[in-house]
Design a protein around this motif. Structure first.
Motif, PDB file in Angstrom:
ATOM      1  N   THR A   5      50.722  39.670  47.384  1.00 44.04           N
ATOM      2  CA  THR A   5      51.256  40.345  48.561  1.00 44.04           C
ATOM      3  C   THR A   5      51.530  41.814  48.282  1.00 44.04           C
ATOM      4  N   GLN A   6      52.117  42.091  47.113  1.00 41.71           N
ATOM      5  CA  GLN A   6      52.403  43.483  46.777  1.00 41.71           C
ATOM      6  C   GLN A   6      51.129  44.282  46.562  1.00 41.71           C
ATOM      7  N   GLY A   7      50.112  43.667  45.973  1.00 39.00           N
ATOM      8  CA  GLY A   7      48.833  44.361  45.801  1.00 39.00           C
ATOM      9  C   GLY A   7      48.236  44.774  47.131  1.00 39.00           C
ATOM     10  N   PHE A  15      48.861  36.990  36.634  1.00 46.23           N
ATOM     11  CA  PHE A  15      49.666  37.543  37.723  1.00 46.23           C
ATOM     12  C   PHE A  15      49.109  38.899  38.166  1.00 46.23           C
ATOM     13  N   HIS A  16      48.756  39.725  37.205  1.00 46.86           N
ATOM     14  CA  HIS A  16      48.217  41.036  37.550  1.00 46.86           C
ATOM     15  C   HIS A  16      46.795  40.930  38.114  1.00 46.86           C
ATOM     16  N   ALA A  17      46.095  39.853  37.776  1.00 46.03           N
ATOM     17  CA  ALA A  17      44.768  39.630  38.380  1.00 46.03           C
ATOM     18  C   ALA A  17      44.891  39.386  39.878  1.00 46.03           C
ATOM     19  N   VAL A  18      45.876  38.583  40.293  1.00 48.89           N
ATOM     20  CA  VAL A  18      46.022  38.347  41.735  1.00 48.89           C
ATOM     21  C   VAL A  18      46.568  39.586  42.436  1.00 48.89           C
ATOM     22  N   TYR A  19      47.294  40.432  41.704  1.00 54.88           N
ATOM     23  CA  TYR A  19      47.674  41.738  42.259  1.00 54.88           C
ATOM     24  C   TYR A  19      46.415  42.547  42.576  1.00 54.88           C
ATOM     25  N   SER A  20      45.461  42.553  41.647  1.00 54.10           N
ATOM     26  CA  SER A  20      44.202  43.258  41.884  1.00 54.10           C
ATOM     27  C   SER A  20      43.455  42.657  43.065  1.00 54.10           C
ATOM     28  N   LEU A  21      43.479  41.329  43.173  1.00 51.01           N
ATOM     29  CA  LEU A  21      42.826  40.665  44.301  1.00 51.01           C
ATOM     30  C   LEU A  21      43.468  41.095  45.619  1.00 51.01           C
ATOM     31  N   GLY A  22      44.795  41.162  45.637  1.00 49.46           N
ATOM     32  CA  GLY A  22      45.489  41.645  46.825  1.00 49.46           C
ATOM     33  C   GLY A  22      45.124  43.083  47.133  1.00 49.46           C
ATOM     34  N   ILE A  29      42.286  44.573  46.465  1.00 48.12           N
ATOM     35  CA  ILE A  29      40.939  44.580  47.048  1.00 48.12           C
ATOM     36  C   ILE A  29      40.996  44.194  48.521  1.00 48.12           C
ATOM     37  N   LEU A  30      41.794  43.178  48.832  1.00 47.30           N
ATOM     38  CA  LEU A  30      41.942  42.764  50.240  1.00 47.30           C
ATOM     39  C   LEU A  30      42.562  43.885  51.066  1.00 47.30           C
ATOM     40  N   GLY A  31      43.642  44.490  50.554  1.00 43.55           N
ATOM     41  CA  GLY A  31      44.303  45.566  51.291  1.00 43.55           C
ATOM     42  C   GLY A  31      43.384  46.751  51.523  1.00 43.55           C
ATOM     43  N   ALA A  32      42.621  47.139  50.489  1.00 42.04           N
ATOM     44  CA  ALA A  32      41.696  48.261  50.635  1.00 42.04           C
ATOM     45  C   ALA A  32      40.594  47.935  51.639  1.00 42.04           C
ATOM     46  N   SER A  33      40.154  46.686  51.646  1.00 43.49           N
ATOM     47  CA  SER A  33      39.113  46.279  52.602  1.00 43.49           C
ATOM     48  C   SER A  33      39.638  46.322  54.030  1.00 43.49           C
ATOM     49  N   LEU A  34      40.865  45.846  54.227  1.00 48.56           N
ATOM     50  CA  LEU A  34      41.460  45.899  55.565  1.00 48.56           C
ATOM     51  C   LEU A  34      41.699  47.338  56.000  1.00 48.56           C
ATOM     52  N   GLN A  72      28.800  58.461  50.769  1.00 48.68           N
ATOM     53  CA  GLN A  72      28.928  57.004  50.822  1.00 48.68           C
ATOM     54  C   GLN A  72      29.003  56.414  49.414  1.00 48.68           C
ATOM     55  N   LEU A  73      28.136  56.902  48.522  1.00 47.99           N
ATOM     56  CA  LEU A  73      28.131  56.389  47.158  1.00 47.99           C
ATOM     57  C   LEU A  73      29.411  56.742  46.422  1.00 47.99           C
ATOM     58  N   ALA A  74      30.028  57.855  46.801  1.00 50.12           N
ATOM     59  CA  ALA A  74      31.253  58.293  46.126  1.00 50.12           C
ATOM     60  C   ALA A  74      32.413  57.335  46.349  1.00 50.12           C
ATOM     61  N   THR A  75      32.343  56.493  47.382  1.00 50.67           N
ATOM     62  CA  THR A  75      33.418  55.528  47.619  1.00 50.67           C
ATOM     63  C   THR A  75      33.292  54.292  46.740  1.00 50.67           C
ATOM     64  N   VAL A  76      32.148  54.129  46.084  1.00 58.89           N
ATOM     65  CA  VAL A  76      31.876  52.893  45.336  1.00 58.89           C
ATOM     66  C   VAL A  76      32.674  52.773  44.041  1.00 58.89           C
ATOM     67  N   PRO A  77      32.838  53.854  43.230  1.00 54.94           N
ATOM     68  CA  PRO A  77      33.470  53.675  41.915  1.00 54.94           C
ATOM     69  C   PRO A  77      34.840  53.012  41.960  1.00 54.94           C
ATOM     70  N   TYR A  78      35.686  53.383  42.912  1.00 55.36           N
ATOM     71  CA  TYR A  78      37.016  52.777  42.931  1.00 55.36           C
ATOM     72  C   TYR A  78      36.931  51.291  43.259  1.00 55.36           C
ATOM     73  N   ASN A  79      36.026  50.915  44.171  1.00 57.10           N
ATOM     74  CA  ASN A  79      35.847  49.495  44.472  1.00 57.10           C
ATOM     75  C   ASN A  79      35.346  48.739  43.249  1.00 57.10           C
ATOM     76  N   VAL A  80      34.392  49.346  42.537  1.00 57.23           N
ATOM     77  CA  VAL A  80      33.890  48.729  41.305  1.00 57.23           C
ATOM     78  C   VAL A  80      35.014  48.604  40.283  1.00 57.23           C
ATOM     79  N   TYR A  81      35.815  49.638  40.167  1.00 60.78           N
ATOM     80  CA  TYR A  81      36.950  49.632  39.243  1.00 60.78           C
ATOM     81  C   TYR A  81      37.913  48.494  39.577  1.00 60.78           C
ATOM     82  N   MET A  82      38.228  48.302  40.857  1.00 60.76           N
ATOM     83  CA  MET A  82      39.147  47.240  41.257  1.00 60.76           C
ATOM     84  C   MET A  82      38.566  45.863  40.951  1.00 60.76           C
ATOM     85  N   VAL A  83      37.268  45.687  41.197  1.00 61.64           N
ATOM     86  CA  VAL A  83      36.637  44.390  40.940  1.00 61.64           C
ATOM     87  C   VAL A  83      36.617  44.090  39.446  1.00 61.64           C
TER      88      VAL A  83
END
Length: 407
Positions: free
Chosen positions: A18-20, A135-142, A144-149, A243-254
């Motif tokens: 949730t916090q992520g 625990f920090h893995a699910v923070y990262s998952l959150g 990714i969800l927050g950034a996608s929304l 458009q490509l410049a937005t990819v690195p942070y998403n890759v980093y989060m994944v």
């Protein structure tokens, strides 16, 4: 007791998730927040710096509060404040309202981060094996969800409150219900000889905690470099498309999610020290690749390595503080958590200043060197069995306090 622990672990993991999501929804919509309130470019850094500064105040306050209030209660009530403050940021109309909402967010997030990690460390101690990275893995998952929304909201030009309200309406009640099953751990019994290392119940010796504080700071300098400068670096230095410049942070989060998802297995198999050393080397290699990259695709390889390397450092730093001060782990974690925000405050301005005065390629070498300094302090992550040749850590069922619902 096993059921209590499992419920406690699941409910705490949901809190991290949730916090992520909440934090990602805030930081990824900063341009929209700036436009909504008419915040000038000159004033924006003041607002952005106020949040981590107040979060540090919240963490310091938490160190004092946990002497009288269990961390589970602090987490139960600080998380709704964070989420409601997010909604306040999205629904206000005046600059003063933004200031109040961000102040509430910052103070509450400091208490939330500290109490979440206190509970995580005490659960790991009770389990007798590494679970902090999960625990920090699910923070990262959150995240990714927050950034996608947030991307959806920006793409469809939704008002901030329209983007935030469904998330808060769904996650806030679920977090409150889940908080019934948080499990507080009692301080670990101090073994003979531990007091000489700082493990006594008398308090936290800052000199002994300092190496971990430095590692935490360096890790967040690296993290803030990626989050704040990856898109600009790829576009302006490596010549990528917008458009490509937005990819690195998403890759980093994944890759952060992947690294944390498997990291606990590495700690259980090889120990914390080798995992931390490997993480520091991989992260430094990532910065080196980014600095030397001839083009955008090679640069993205570097950001991928950064995610895999940096992801293990912060969770293991919290876990190491709990081991170093078994009789005062809550106080140690609250104090250590402050350096999360110190690194965040230093990282982005440092890289920006060096990039303007020197070059952005050269600026990437500074966090590389700082991350490598972690190797000097790697022994601070050792367990007592690592130091003295004992066996594997075993579960301490006696350390389990009552669940926050009285179990």
């Amino acid at each position: 007791m096993t059921d209590v622990l499992r419920r406690g672990r699941a409910s705490l993991a949901f809190s991290f998730f949730t916090q992520g999501a909440t934090f990602a929804l805030l930081v990824t919509r900063i341009p929209a927040i700036q436009d909504r309130y008419g915040v000038s470019d000159a004033l924006l850094p003041v607002f952005l710096a106020a949040v981590p500064i107040l979060a540090g105040v919240g963490s310091v306050t938490t160190e004092q509060l946990v002497k009288r209030i269990r961390p589970s209660r602090l987490l139960r009530w600080s998380q709704p404040v964070v989420m409601l403050a997010l909604l306040g940021v999205g629904s206000g109309g005046a600059m003063a309202e933004l200031a109040v909402a961000l102040a509430a967010f910052g103070l509450a997030v400091g208490a939330l981060d500290a109490s979440m990690n206190m509970l995580g460390v005490s659960l790991q101690r009770t389990y007798g094996r590494s679970i902090m990275l999960s625990f920090h893995a699910v923070y990262s998952l959150g995240g990714i969800l927050g950034a996608s929304l947030a991307w959806v909201g920006a793409h469809w030009h939704l008002a901030l409150w329209v983007s935030y309200l469904p998330v808060v309406a769904l996650l806030l009640p679920a977090a409150l219900v889940g908080s019934r099953w948080y499990v507080d751990g009692d301080p670990a019994p101090v073994e003979e000889g531990a007091a000489g290392e700082g493990g006594g119940a008398g308090g936290v010796v800052f000199k002994l905690l300092l190496p971990l504080c430095l590692v935490m700071t360096f890790a967040y300098i690296g993290d803030s470099t990626v989050s704040n400068w990856s898109a600009k670096y790829l576009k302006d230095v490596l010549g990528s498309s917008e458009q490509l410049a937005t990819v690195p942070y998403n890759v980093y989060m994944v890759t952060t999610l992947v690294g944390r998802g498997i990291g606990d297995f590495g700690v259980r198999r090889f120990g914390a020290v080798p995992v931390v050393r490997l993480g520091a080397v991989v992260a430094a290699a990532g910065f080196a690749v980014v600095a030397a990259a001839p083009g955008a695709w090679v640069g993205m390889v570097g950001f991928t390595l950064l995610g895999l390397g940096l992801c293990v450092l912060v969770p293991q730093t919290f876990a190491a503080a709990g081991r170093l001060f078994p009789g005062a782990s809550d106080a140690a974690i609250a104090r250590l958590n402050i350096f999360n925000y110190v690194g965040f405050l230093i990282g982005s301005p440092l890289v920006g200043a060096l990039g303007d005065a020197w070059s952005y390629r050269g600026a990437m070498l500074v966090p590389m060197v700082l991350v490598l300094v972690t190797l000097v302090y790697a022994r601070s992550f050792a367990t007592r069995s690592d130091r003295y040749g004992g066996g594997h850590e075993r579960p301490r069922t006696a350390d389990v306090g009552r669940g926050s619902n009285g179990l």
